[in-house]
Motif scaffolding. Structure first.
Motif, PDB file in Angstrom:
ATOM      1  N   HIS A  27     -32.505  21.055  14.006  1.00 48.17           N
ATOM      2  CA  HIS A  27     -32.005  22.162  14.815  1.00 48.17           C
ATOM      3  C   HIS A  27     -32.962  22.578  15.921  1.00 48.17           C
ATOM      4  N   GLU A 148     -19.862  16.236  17.866  1.00 51.45           N
ATOM      5  CA  GLU A 148     -20.683  17.013  16.941  1.00 51.45           C
ATOM      6  C   GLU A 148     -21.638  16.108  16.174  1.00 51.45           C
ATOM      7  N   GLN A 179     -29.162  25.488   6.819  1.00 51.91           N
ATOM      8  CA  GLN A 179     -28.825  26.821   7.326  1.00 51.91           C
ATOM      9  C   GLN A 179     -28.936  26.920   8.844  1.00 51.91           C
ATOM     10  N   TYR A 180     -29.770  26.080   9.451  1.00 50.50           N
ATOM     11  CA  TYR A 180     -29.928  26.134  10.911  1.00 50.50           C
ATOM     12  C   TYR A 180     -29.067  25.110  11.633  1.00 50.50           C
ATOM     13  N   HIS A 181     -28.420  24.232  10.881  1.00 52.85           N
ATOM     14  CA  HIS A 181     -27.626  23.185  11.522  1.00 52.85           C
ATOM     15  C   HIS A 181     -26.310  23.754  12.032  1.00 52.85           C
ATOM     16  N   ARG A 182     -26.010  23.495  13.280  1.00 52.21           N
ATOM     17  CA  ARG A 182     -24.748  23.929  13.871  1.00 52.21           C
ATOM     18  C   ARG A 182     -23.812  22.727  13.916  1.00 52.21           C
ATOM     19  N   GLY A 183     -22.996  22.599  12.913  1.00 57.92           N
ATOM     20  CA  GLY A 183     -22.097  21.462  12.844  1.00 57.92           C
ATOM     21  C   GLY A 183     -21.739  21.167  11.403  1.00 57.92           C
ATOM     22  N   ARG A 235     -18.971  21.380   4.724  1.00 56.09           N
ATOM     23  CA  ARG A 235     -18.776  22.524   5.627  1.00 56.09           C
ATOM     24  C   ARG A 235     -18.188  22.015   6.938  1.00 56.09           C
ATOM     25  N   ASP A 236     -17.297  22.804   7.507  1.00 56.21           N
ATOM     26  CA  ASP A 236     -16.698  22.509   8.815  1.00 56.21           C
ATOM     27  C   ASP A 236     -15.979  21.165   8.844  1.00 56.21           C
ATOM     28  N   ARG A 263     -12.837  20.387  12.970  1.00 56.36           N
ATOM     29  CA  ARG A 263     -13.438  21.620  12.476  1.00 56.36           C
ATOM     30  C   ARG A 263     -12.367  22.538  11.909  1.00 56.36           C
ATOM     31  N   THR A 265     -12.105  25.715   8.582  1.00 58.05           N
ATOM     32  CA  THR A 265     -12.721  26.413   7.458  1.00 58.05           C
ATOM     33  C   THR A 265     -11.710  26.589   6.354  1.00 58.05           C
TER      34      THR A 265
END
Length: 267
Positions: A27, A148, A179-183, A235-236, A263, A265
């Motif tokens: 990240h 992504e 926790q810091y990964h955006r994807g 996730r996602d 993507r 949820t």
């Protein structure tokens, strides 16, 4: 002095390469090298299997029958025998293994086989407090066709420990990355969640990381004390199919999950 943690990368036609933990986490925003995505379409097939160090017959036929169609194969207790390395390099662009401990001939640990080269690779090890044997985990990242970055965590959790301090300690560095990964994220493997304490710690961790559990309608996962040991969290992404293959080729049954990388949820 504690041994340095590293991964061994196997690629067809190239000598095995030792990969050390990166200087910064994914990240932080380092310029990632361009890479081909794992798959050209949104469907992503994943096989998760504790292969029991290839000690039983027919392990190769299971991999050939189900692994070759997968974009990701997450193995635990994978021993780097010539047969496994040949399968990996013949059917995948890259195979990364974290040696947890060295057997008489070949090291054993988690191994991630992928249809694309990882743009990020972070090996992790945690020593069992009682047996003093190490368990390993591997965090890799791959481009997806939608632009992504998919983070993949392959883990073999510590087994023999009093309480859950070491168990939670092993999850800690993984959580720092997720926790810091955006994807999207896939976290899977043999979690050795055989006690109520371990199950609570694992699901608390998953909740904190906003990870969802893949459920299996016809659940033939290996159990200990009535609790499953192997899990897939995500996730996602959206789960299209999930099944457990019943086999005697290991003391664990492989998990087969098909994701859609669009993507979304889950409710």
């Amino acid at each position: 002095m504690r041994k340095k943690t590293y991964a061994m990368r196997y690629v067809a036609g190239q000598p095995a390469e030792r990969i050390f933990p990166p200087g910064a986490m994914l990240h932080v925003g380092q310029a990632l090298p361009p890479g081909a995505p794992l798959t050209a379409d949104p469907t992503l097939r994943v096989l998760v299997w504790n292969i029991f160090k290839q000690q039983r017959a027919d392990w190769m036929s299971v991999l050939q029958g189900f692994g070759k169609d997968a974009h990701l194969v997450l193995l635990q207790e994978a021993q780097t025998t010539p047969e496994l390395v040949k399968f990996a390099t013949s059917n995948y662009l890259a195979a990364d293994q974290v040696p947890a401990f060295v057997l008489p001939q070949h090291p054993s640990g988690v191994m991630t086989l992928a249809s694309a080269h990882p743009v990020y690779c972070c090996p992790l090890r945690e020593r069992e407090p009682l047996l003093r044997l190490a368990k390993s985990a591997l965090v890799t990242a791959y481009p997806l066709p939608n632009g992504e970055m998919l983070m993949v965590v392959n883990i073999h959790a510590v087994n023999f420990s009093l309480g859950i301090d070491v168990y939670s300690k092993q999850l800690g560095p993984i959580g720092e990355q997720i926790q810091y990964h955006r994807g999207p994220v896939i976290m899977a493997g043999d979690f050795n969640a055989w006690s109520r304490q371990r199950m609570k710690a694992l699901f608390r961790f998953a909740q904190d990381m906003a990870l969802h559990e893949v459920t299996f309608t016809d659940d033939h996962r290996r159990k200990a004390f009535g609790r499953p040991l192997d899990f897939v969290f995500y996730r996602d992404m959206k789960v299209s199919e999930a099944s457990v293959l019943v086999t005697r080729a290991s003391d664990h049954n492989p998990l087969l999950v098909e994701f859609n990388s669009t993507r979304t949820t889950p409710r």
